[in-house]
Enzyme design. Structure first.
Site, PDB file in Angstrom:
ATOM      1  N   GLY A 215       0.828  -1.214   0.000  1.00  0.00           N
ATOM      2  CA  GLY A 215       0.000   0.000   0.000  1.00  0.00           C
ATOM      3  C   GLY A 215       0.848   1.243   0.000  1.00  0.00           C
ATOM      4  O   GLY A 215       2.048   1.185  -0.288  1.00  0.00           O
ATOM      5  N   ASN A 216       0.253   2.365   0.320  1.00  0.00           N
ATOM      6  CA  ASN A 216       1.017   3.620   0.408  1.00  0.00           C
ATOM      7  C   ASN A 216       0.391   4.515   1.471  1.00  0.00           C
ATOM      8  O   ASN A 216      -0.596   4.158   2.093  1.00  0.00           O
ATOM      9  CB  ASN A 216       1.074   4.300  -0.960  1.00  0.00           C
ATOM     10  CG  ASN A 216      -0.296   4.658  -1.481  1.00  0.00           C
ATOM     11  OD1 ASN A 216      -0.971   5.513  -0.916  1.00  0.00           O
ATOM     12  ND2 ASN A 216      -0.724   3.982  -2.537  1.00  0.00           N
TER      13      ASN A 216
END
Ligand code: PMT
Length: 416
Positions: A215-216
């Protein structure tokens, strides 16, 4: 805002007794409260209690007090409508626009903020029908609180408990204060009325296995701010929301997604007939080549298998090269860090030329920059990498600055 006109809807659940305490708290603050119970609510707390504590007559049906056309009178005069408890049945009737008693008829006439506090057994709260009804109401701008988790009517326990009266009061007062602030603020010009705008927000997640993902750091705040600002300026807004850390704003349609593939499908579907697409979402450039259906196991003494990545489609570049609608203005963001090969702006310029979006808002990102609850600063480039505007301040300020540029590119007021 003492002296506000509040309608307190009460539907038929055991937690109706907490609404009595809420009524008392609101009255003690000097608010005028009209109670509208459903017939079911009167099975739990009688009319006399509501009338004595509110100081107003209490009706459940549009046929009582018909001369006053009470549902219209209540709807027009209310500064806030609170439904506590909101049962599964009430949520369902409100979501489908039924008007079969005074409370649901009033819900169709109010223009003020509406707060609903659901309370029911966990199974009912988690039933897909209730989940869909809550999503419908939220998408329409109704503020639906999440229930507390804890002891329910019987021996069972879980999510579904009506929050305590003080928490209900705090949520109601916050909404009143916000409505008052909004009324006092000068309204932004409705320069996007008649326009359809699609905005992606948040960060995609690419599954590694059923438990883990790549993810980020995107919280979705910048995209949500653009969606809220566009709705305030009169646009018809669809928000494609990837794993937001903040609630979607009222008054916009929301499609929730998790992965890049889902985001791509949702954006392309929504983009048909749209005037503008703004890609504020932080989209993963790569995803794991495979995602096993079972959790990757740690084996003692053996190093973990390397994760092979494959490239994701570039949704923004595709929208430019193969737009679902040729007249759509495509706007991107560039999340950049400077390095020895170039500054944030230089990398942004190269990205603008590579992706070809009509506008590209370049912002610097890092652990404490760009992402999350922070101020932001964007330099807006055209497809040749030339600077055409700048915006800085809160994420709301940046949203309005970007929409000023978008509105000027669209020209005129209102779409076809
Ligand atoms: O969500 P917040 O916490 O408020 O943070 C805001 C933000 C920093 C995430 C936001 O302002 C921002 O910069 N969004 C774009 C993030 C990003 O993916 O940037 P990028 O430089 O990697 O991609 C450039 C553009 O291409 C973006 O519009 C992105 O949506 C799009 N893209 C990227 C990869 C991909 N596979 N498909 C895409 O469409």
């Amino acid at each position: 805002m003492p002296g506000a006109h509040i309608v307190l809807g009460v539907s038929g659940g055991i937690a109706a007794y907490k609404a009595v305490l809420l009524l008392r708290l609101l009255r003690e603050r000097g608010h005028d409260v009209r109670v509208v119970p459903t017939a079911g609510a009167l099975e739990f707390v009688g009319k006399a209690t509501w009338e004595a504590l509110s100081g107003h007559p209490v009706h459940t049906s549009v046929f009582e007090g018909a001369a006053e056309v009470e549902h219209v009178m209540l709807g027009r005069s209310a500064d806030l409508l609170v439904v506590a408890p909101a049962t599964a049945d009430l949520l369902s009737r409100a979501a489908t626009g039924r008007a079969d008693d005074l409370l649901t008829a009033t819900l169709l006439t109010v223009t003020c903020p509406v707060l609903m506090a659901p309370a029911m057994h966990t199974e009912m709260w988690q039933h897909p029908a209730t989940v869909a009804n809550v999503a419908t109401l939220r998408a329409r701008g109704v503020h639906v609180m999440d229930p507390d988790s804890g002891r329910l009517t019987g021996q069972d326990s879980g999510p579904g408990r009506l929050p305590e009266p003080e928490a209900l009061e705090a949520a109601a007062l916050a909404l009143l204060a916000r409505a008052e602030g909004v009324a006092a603020e000068p309204k932004p010009a409705p320069d996007l009325a008649g326009r359809r705008i699609v905005i992606s927000a948040g960060g995609t997640r690419e599954p590694l296995d059923p438990v883990r993902f790549l993810g980020n750091r995107s919280s979705g705040r910048q995209g949500v701010a653009i969606a809220a600002a566009a709705a305030q300026r009169g646009a018809d807004v669809e928000l494609v929301a990837a794993n937001l850390a903040v609630p979607a704003p009222p008054g916009v349609r929301v499609t929730g997604v998790e992965t890049t593939a889902q985001l791509r499908d949702a954006v392309r579907r929504a983009a048909r007939g749209a005037d503008v697409v703004v890609m504020a979402a932080a989209v993963a450039d790569f995803r794991p080549a495979t995602a096993p259906g079972v959790k990757i196991k740690k084996v003692a003494g053996r190093p973990p298998a390397p994760i092979e990545l494959v490239e994701n489609p570039d949704i923004l570049a595709e929208l430019v090269a193969d737009p679902p609608d040729a007249r759509t203005l495509v706007v991107g963001f560039a999340a950049e860090t400077g390095d020895e090969t170039g500054s944030v702006l230089e990398h942004g310029r190269a990205k603008a030329r590579r992706k070809g979006a009509s506008l590209l808002a370049v912002n610097e990102v890092g652990p404490a920059v760009g992402f999350g609850d922070v101020a932001n600063q964007v330099t807006v480039l055209d497809a040749n990498g030339e600077i055409v505007g700048e915006a800085s301040g809160t994420k709301d300020d940046v949203a309005h600055g970007l929409l000023d540029l978008i509105a000027s590119r669209l020209g005129g007021v209102g779409g076809a």
